[in-house]
Design a protein around this motif. Structure first.
Motif, PDB file in Angstrom:
ATOM      1  N   ILE A 193       0.809  -1.224   0.000  1.00  0.00           N
ATOM      2  CA  ILE A 193       0.000   0.000   0.000  1.00  0.00           C
ATOM      3  C   ILE A 193       0.844   1.277   0.000  1.00  0.00           C
ATOM      4  O   ILE A 193       0.288   2.370   0.016  1.00  0.00           O
ATOM      5  N   GLY A 194       2.166   1.168  -0.014  1.00  0.00           N
ATOM      6  CA  GLY A 194       3.013   2.344  -0.117  1.00  0.00           C
ATOM      7  C   GLY A 194       3.386   2.965   1.216  1.00  0.00           C
ATOM      8  O   GLY A 194       2.829   2.636   2.255  1.00  0.00           O
ATOM      9  N   THR A 195       4.340   3.885   1.143  1.00  0.00           N
ATOM     10  CA  THR A 195       4.908   4.485   2.347  1.00  0.00           C
ATOM     11  C   THR A 195       3.907   5.335   3.121  1.00  0.00           C
ATOM     12  O   THR A 195       3.765   5.208   4.340  1.00  0.00           O
ATOM     13  N   VAL A 196       3.193   6.225   2.418  1.00  0.00           N
ATOM     14  CA  VAL A 196       2.320   7.177   3.097  1.00  0.00           C
ATOM     15  C   VAL A 196       1.223   6.473   3.886  1.00  0.00           C
ATOM     16  O   VAL A 196       1.032   6.727   5.074  1.00  0.00           O
ATOM     17  N   ARG A 197       0.500   5.569   3.234  1.00  0.00           N
ATOM     18  CA  ARG A 197      -0.588   4.869   3.917  1.00  0.00           C
ATOM     19  C   ARG A 197      -0.056   4.012   5.059  1.00  0.00           C
ATOM     20  O   ARG A 197      -0.675   3.929   6.126  1.00  0.00           O
ATOM     21  N   THR A 198       1.090   3.374   4.836  1.00  0.00           N
ATOM     22  CA  THR A 198       1.670   2.521   5.873  1.00  0.00           C
ATOM     23  C   THR A 198       2.043   3.322   7.107  1.00  0.00           C
ATOM     24  O   THR A 198       1.735   2.933   8.243  1.00  0.00           O
TER      25      THR A 198
END
Length: 355
Positions: free
Chosen positions: A254-259
């Motif tokens: 889900i990528g860096t930001v969402r994580t």
């Protein structure tokens, strides 16, 4: 259509994994608290002994996982030096955290759990001479007020503005956040070169070595009750080991930001678990503090995860297909900021969730 369904399903599992990782990390605040206090029903474990057991068990847990990664022979002298510095900063941070938790509340410890992210960002701005934009000052102030000013101010008020044990414990937990931020800064020197599982395994054993050295030098008794071992194994394997793996898996899905945003819910789980399992009182101030921290992190999400990086990456991957890339386009790579590297390094150091 099929690829879209697969992508949606993969993202859904990523959300499940990061929420589970946050919940598992929060267990550390709740499980360790009773073991560090004086009690008639349970042996009080010295914070240094607790740190040794967690790192030693964690190192054993990661050994089979790191078996097929980078061989130790590929590590140079400089790499070992930085991993040694990481180990010293890491174990110092966890020991400081445990000493603070022994007198502070698990609720406050949960609220302080995101402090290393902010301190790492501050160190990055100091090193690279970066400044906060005007729009970033408000959420940054919200985090500082919610994470430090309100909890500590409330404790001071409750204890007649005396710097008692609880307030001292709060300050020690915040100090552990500073040490974790230093740890993250060191991590950037080895994080990009080696597999996270191998780095985690080696640093865990280095931390265990530093802790056992302190135990020997200061002649600290290894007082651990058999009934406490399940809790220690839970913190080591679930709270750090599996939490790290789930974090890394979610990062890819889900990528860096969402994580990063969803992982900050560790504080929410910590507060809830403290109220349910430790019967600590969740006050209105605690809820306001938590709300300010989470809102500030959400508003500051681009700064924490690398401003514009995700958007730029998505734009490039959606507009350029692999078969039609020109030479110039194939060489264009989104610039990864210091904040992005900070978050990737936090992913590599999953055990920092213990603080």
């Amino acid at each position: 259509m099929i690829s879209e369904k697969v992508s949606f399903k993969k993202s859904k599992y990523g959300y499940y994994l990061i929420i589970l990782a946050a919940a598992l990390s929060a267990l550390i605040h709740v499980i360790s608290k009773p073991m560090l206090e004086n009690s008639e029903n349970m042996v009080e474990i010295n914070p240094i002994v607790m740190a040794f057991l967690i790192y030693f068990i964690g190192g054993i847990f990661f050994t089979p996982l790191a078996k097929k990664t980078n061989p130790i022979s590929k590590f140079g002298k400089k790499d070992w030096m930085f991993m040694g510095l990481i180990g010293i900063a890491e174990v110092a941070a966890l020991i400081t955290y445990f000493y603070g938790l022994s007198t502070a509340t698990a609720i406050n410890a949960s609220i302080f759990s995101n402090s290393e992210i902010i301190f790492a960002l501050v160190i990055g701005m100091m090193v690279f001479k970066e400044k906060l934009h005007i729009k970033e000052c408000i959420p940054f102030s919200m985090i500082i007020i919610g994470m430090m000013a309100l909890p500590i101010g409330n404790d001071l008020y409750q204890h007649g503005f005396n710097l008692g044990h609880i307030v001292t414990g709060d300050l020690l937990i915040i100090l552990s956040g500073v040490l974790y931020a230093i740890d993250i800064t060191f991590c950037k020197y080895v994080g990009d070169k080696f597999d996270a599982r191998r780095v985690t395994q080696i640093v865990s054993f280095i931390c265990a070595g530093v802790a056992i050295s302190l135990i020997i030098v200061f002649e600290i008794p290894m007082d651990v009750d058999i009934s406490q071992l399940p809790g220690i194994f839970t913190m080591s394997i679930l709270g750090t080991g599996l939490s790290t793996l789930f974090f890394l898996m979610a990062l890819k899905m889900i990528g860096t930001v969402r994580t990063v945003l969803l992982y900050s819910t560790t504080a929410v789980f910590g507060v809830i678990f403290s109220g349910v399992f430790l019967a600590e009182t969740i006050s209105t101030i605690d809820i306001i503090s938590l709300g300010l921290v989470l809102t500030g992190i959400f508003l500051l999400r681009n700064k924490l995860a690398g401003e514009g990086y995700e958007e730029e990456k998505d734009k490039i991957t959606s507009n350029v297909t692999p078969r039609r890339k020109t030479r110039k386009q194939s060489m264009q790579t989104p610039k990864i900021s210091y904040e992005t590297r900070i978050k990737n390094e936090i992913a590599l150091q999953g055990w920092i969730s213990a603080g």
